[in-house]
Design a protein around this motif. Sequence first.
Motif, PDB file in Angstrom:
ATOM      1  N   ASP A   1      -4.936   9.519   8.691  1.00  9.44           N
ATOM      2  CA  ASP A   1      -4.091  10.639   9.129  1.00  9.44           C
ATOM      3  C   ASP A   1      -2.629  10.248   9.285  1.00  9.44           C
ATOM      4  OD1 ASP A   1      -6.394  12.217   9.304  1.00  9.44           O
ATOM      5  OD2 ASP A   1      -6.757  11.642  11.392  1.00  9.44           O
ATOM      6  N   ILE A   2      -2.272   9.036   8.879  1.00  9.61           N
ATOM      7  CA  ILE A   2      -0.900   8.542   9.049  1.00  9.61           C
ATOM      8  C   ILE A   2      -0.373   8.019   7.721  1.00  9.61           C
ATOM      9  CG2 ILE A   2       0.566   6.837  10.204  1.00  9.61           C
ATOM     10  CD1 ILE A   2      -1.459   6.857  12.506  1.00  9.61           C
ATOM     11  N   ILE A   3       0.822   8.442   7.370  1.00  9.68           N
ATOM     12  CA  ILE A   3       1.526   7.906   6.203  1.00  9.68           C
ATOM     13  C   ILE A   3       2.859   7.352   6.671  1.00  9.68           C
ATOM     14  CG2 ILE A   3       2.466  10.203   5.633  1.00  9.68           C
ATOM     15  CD1 ILE A   3       2.464   9.354   2.692  1.00  9.68           C
ATOM     16  N   LEU A   4       3.182   6.134   6.246  1.00 13.20           N
ATOM     17  CA  LEU A   4       4.457   5.527   6.615  1.00 13.20           C
ATOM     18  C   LEU A   4       5.540   5.983   5.650  1.00 13.20           C
ATOM     19  CD1 LEU A   4       3.394   1.858   7.500  1.00 13.20           C
ATOM     20  CD2 LEU A   4       3.387   3.912   8.938  1.00 13.20           C
ATOM     21  N   THR A   5       6.742   6.198   6.201  1.00 11.88           N
ATOM     22  CA  THR A   5       7.861   6.708   5.412  1.00 11.88           C
ATOM     23  C   THR A   5       9.110   5.879   5.687  1.00 11.88           C
ATOM     24  OG1 THR A   5       8.448   8.293   7.162  1.00 11.88           O
ATOM     25  CG2 THR A   5       6.938   9.053   5.444  1.00 11.88           C
TER      26      THR A   5
ATOM     27  N   HIS B   1       0.841  -1.193   0.000  1.00  9.43           N
ATOM     28  CA  HIS B   1       0.000   0.000   0.000  1.00  9.43           C
ATOM     29  C   HIS B   1       0.878   1.245   0.000  1.00  9.43           C
ATOM     30  CE1 HIS B   1      -3.866  -2.039   0.873  1.00  9.43           C
ATOM     31  NE2 HIS B   1      -3.073  -2.938   1.442  1.00  9.43           N
ATOM     32  N   HIS B   2       0.604   2.170  -0.908  1.00  6.86           N
ATOM     33  CA  HIS B   2       1.470   3.330  -1.059  1.00  6.86           C
ATOM     34  C   HIS B   2       1.511   4.181   0.210  1.00  6.86           C
ATOM     35  CE1 HIS B   2       1.227   3.289  -5.761  1.00  6.86           C
ATOM     36  NE2 HIS B   2       1.525   2.113  -5.235  1.00  6.86           N
ATOM     37  N   ILE B   3       0.388   4.316   0.881  1.00  7.35           N
ATOM     38  CA  ILE B   3       0.354   5.124   2.096  1.00  7.35           C
ATOM     39  C   ILE B   3       0.948   4.375   3.284  1.00  7.35           C
ATOM     40  CG2 ILE B   3      -1.955   4.440   2.879  1.00  7.35           C
ATOM     41  CD1 ILE B   3      -2.406   7.435   3.594  1.00  7.35           C
ATOM     42  N   GLY B   4       1.010   3.051   3.184  1.00  6.13           N
ATOM     43  CA  GLY B   4       1.649   2.269   4.228  1.00  6.13           C
ATOM     44  C   GLY B   4       0.796   1.123   4.734  1.00  6.13           C
TER      45      GLY B   4
ATOM     46  N   GLY C   1       9.385   4.907   9.414  1.00  2.00           N
ATOM     47  CA  GLY C   1       8.909   6.018  10.218  1.00  2.00           C
ATOM     48  C   GLY C   1       7.515   6.394   9.772  1.00  2.00           C
ATOM     49  N   TRP C   2       6.988   7.497  10.327  1.00  2.00           N
ATOM     50  CA  TRP C   2       5.647   7.911   9.936  1.00  2.00           C
ATOM     51  C   TRP C   2       5.452   9.399  10.177  1.00  2.00           C
ATOM     52  CZ3 TRP C   2       6.778   4.254  13.637  1.00  2.00           C
ATOM     53  CH2 TRP C   2       6.571   4.604  14.973  1.00  2.00           C
TER      54      TRP C   2
ATOM     55  N   ALA D   1       4.137  13.056  -3.126  1.00  2.00           N
ATOM     56  CA  ALA D   1       5.595  13.196  -3.090  1.00  2.00           C
ATOM     57  C   ALA D   1       6.260  11.848  -2.859  1.00  2.00           C
ATOM     58  CB  ALA D   1       5.989  14.180  -1.993  1.00  2.00           C
ATOM     59  N   LYS D   2       5.716  11.065  -1.931  1.00  4.11           N
ATOM     60  CA  LYS D   2       6.276   9.744  -1.647  1.00  4.11           C
ATOM     61  C   LYS D   2       6.222   8.858  -2.885  1.00  4.11           C
ATOM     62  CE  LYS D   2       5.503   5.593   1.180  1.00  4.11           C
ATOM     63  NZ  LYS D   2       4.689   4.962   2.247  1.00  4.11           N
ATOM     64  N   GLU D   3       5.094   8.869  -3.585  1.00  7.40           N
ATOM     65  CA  GLU D   3       4.945   8.025  -4.778  1.00  7.40           C
ATOM     66  C   GLU D   3       5.942   8.414  -5.862  1.00  7.40           C
ATOM     67  OE1 GLU D   3       0.230   6.796  -4.597  1.00  7.40           O
ATOM     68  OE2 GLU D   3       0.789   8.748  -5.414  1.00  7.40           O
ATOM     69  N   GLN D   4       6.223   9.699  -5.985  1.00 10.67           N
ATOM     70  CA  GLN D   4       7.177  10.129  -7.005  1.00 10.67           C
ATOM     71  C   GLN D   4       8.614   9.783  -6.614  1.00 10.67           C
ATOM     72  OE1 GLN D   4       6.607  14.121  -8.613  1.00 10.67           O
ATOM     73  NE2 GLN D   4       4.441  14.054  -8.016  1.00 10.67           N
ATOM     74  N   MET D   5       8.883   9.686  -5.308  1.00  8.61           N
ATOM     75  CA  MET D   5      10.235   9.396  -4.858  1.00  8.61           C
ATOM     76  C   MET D   5      10.523   7.898  -4.798  1.00  8.61           C
ATOM     77  SD  MET D   5      10.694  12.219  -1.831  1.00  8.61           S
ATOM     78  CE  MET D   5      12.262  11.536  -1.346  1.00  8.61           C
ATOM     79  N   TYR D   6       9.611   7.132  -4.154  1.00  9.28           N
ATOM     80  CA  TYR D   6       9.909   5.699  -4.027  1.00  9.28           C
ATOM     81  C   TYR D   6       8.660   4.817  -3.974  1.00  9.28           C
ATOM     82  CZ  TYR D   6       9.531   6.869   1.045  1.00  9.28           C
ATOM     83  OH  TYR D   6       9.140   7.322   2.282  1.00  9.28           O
TER      84      TYR D   6
END
Length: 342
Positions: free
Chosen positions: A74-78, A53-56, A227-228, A243-248
């Motif tokens: 309200d949470i995105i994993l990074t 899942h892209h958001i995590g 992280g998140w 931004a996350k999808e464009q990076m990784y």
Amino acid sequence: MDYRRMPIEVESPEQLPGGYAAIKCNLAESSVTDRVWDDLKIDLKGLAIAYTHHIGHPQFRDLLAKEYNIEEKDIILTAGAAAGLFLLATTLLKDGDSIVVVRPNYSSNLETPRAVRCKVHYHELKYENGWQIDVAALGAQVESSGAKVISVTTPHNPTGICLSEDTLKALVAIAEKNKCYLIVDETYRDMVYNDVGPLALAATLSPRVVSVSSLSKTYGLPGIRLGWVACRDPALMESLLAAKEQMYICNPVLDEEVAYQFYRNKKDHLRDVMHELKERRDMVQKWMDSQDVFEWNAPQGGCVGFPRIKPSLSVDLDVFYHTLNSEYGTYVGPGHWFEQDR
């Protein structure tokens, strides 16, 4: 973007000739002792090595949401807190924008806004003031600069000083009044030395507040880049996901699954961590009280402190660091890692 390597990374222990093996006592580490895979008892059987899942990881995000009393959306994993901070800086700021950031600080909180070519306004924390934020002065900085972002940490890296509830709420009020965002790096949030536990997650206080955290520092899993970012502003969260999808695209499925299984037993892990940390902090405090060369504001949280040589003393710093390293095998983080006196 103007990238440059940060001193704390250039001079980090793992970058030394011989790496960690060359160090007997590593006092420069900013996380608890690294965990060993065999001790984690993680079951990865049947795990599909696919895009996730892209958001995590949904179940992991659900764990966090229930703990924080927010919604899963309200949470995105990074990829660690560092990636979260980078996503925020490049999403919220552009060339010429202003940010007010406390200093000293974790290097990424200082260097990434510079890479974006922002106007960086420093709110200088002082040893003599217990490394506390001057709320009125910071508010004036935000108003005069037209800052789009305020950046703080609690427990603070590297001093271990915690924001009080009143100070945090005052910072939220400043962000709301000036229609800017307050980024709170809460990587050490669970590591507080009081009897009541940490403050409420900062992001729960306003959609203008963003909380950032990870499994690296408190739980000894820096090799699991997980992280998140938590925020109750849907538009910002959508931008961060883009931004996350464009990076990784997404996080490594292995990292997310390990993090999820580990975090299900968070209470047990944290109990062991805090028992050990309190013993170590008390040991250092006892030593600090027994000598008259060094001084510090005792950490209220986290696993690092920021002692200094008393200003009245004259010390050859080159000899000091060389002696620590070569004769005692002891590595410490010099002040310039945090843009302070060496």
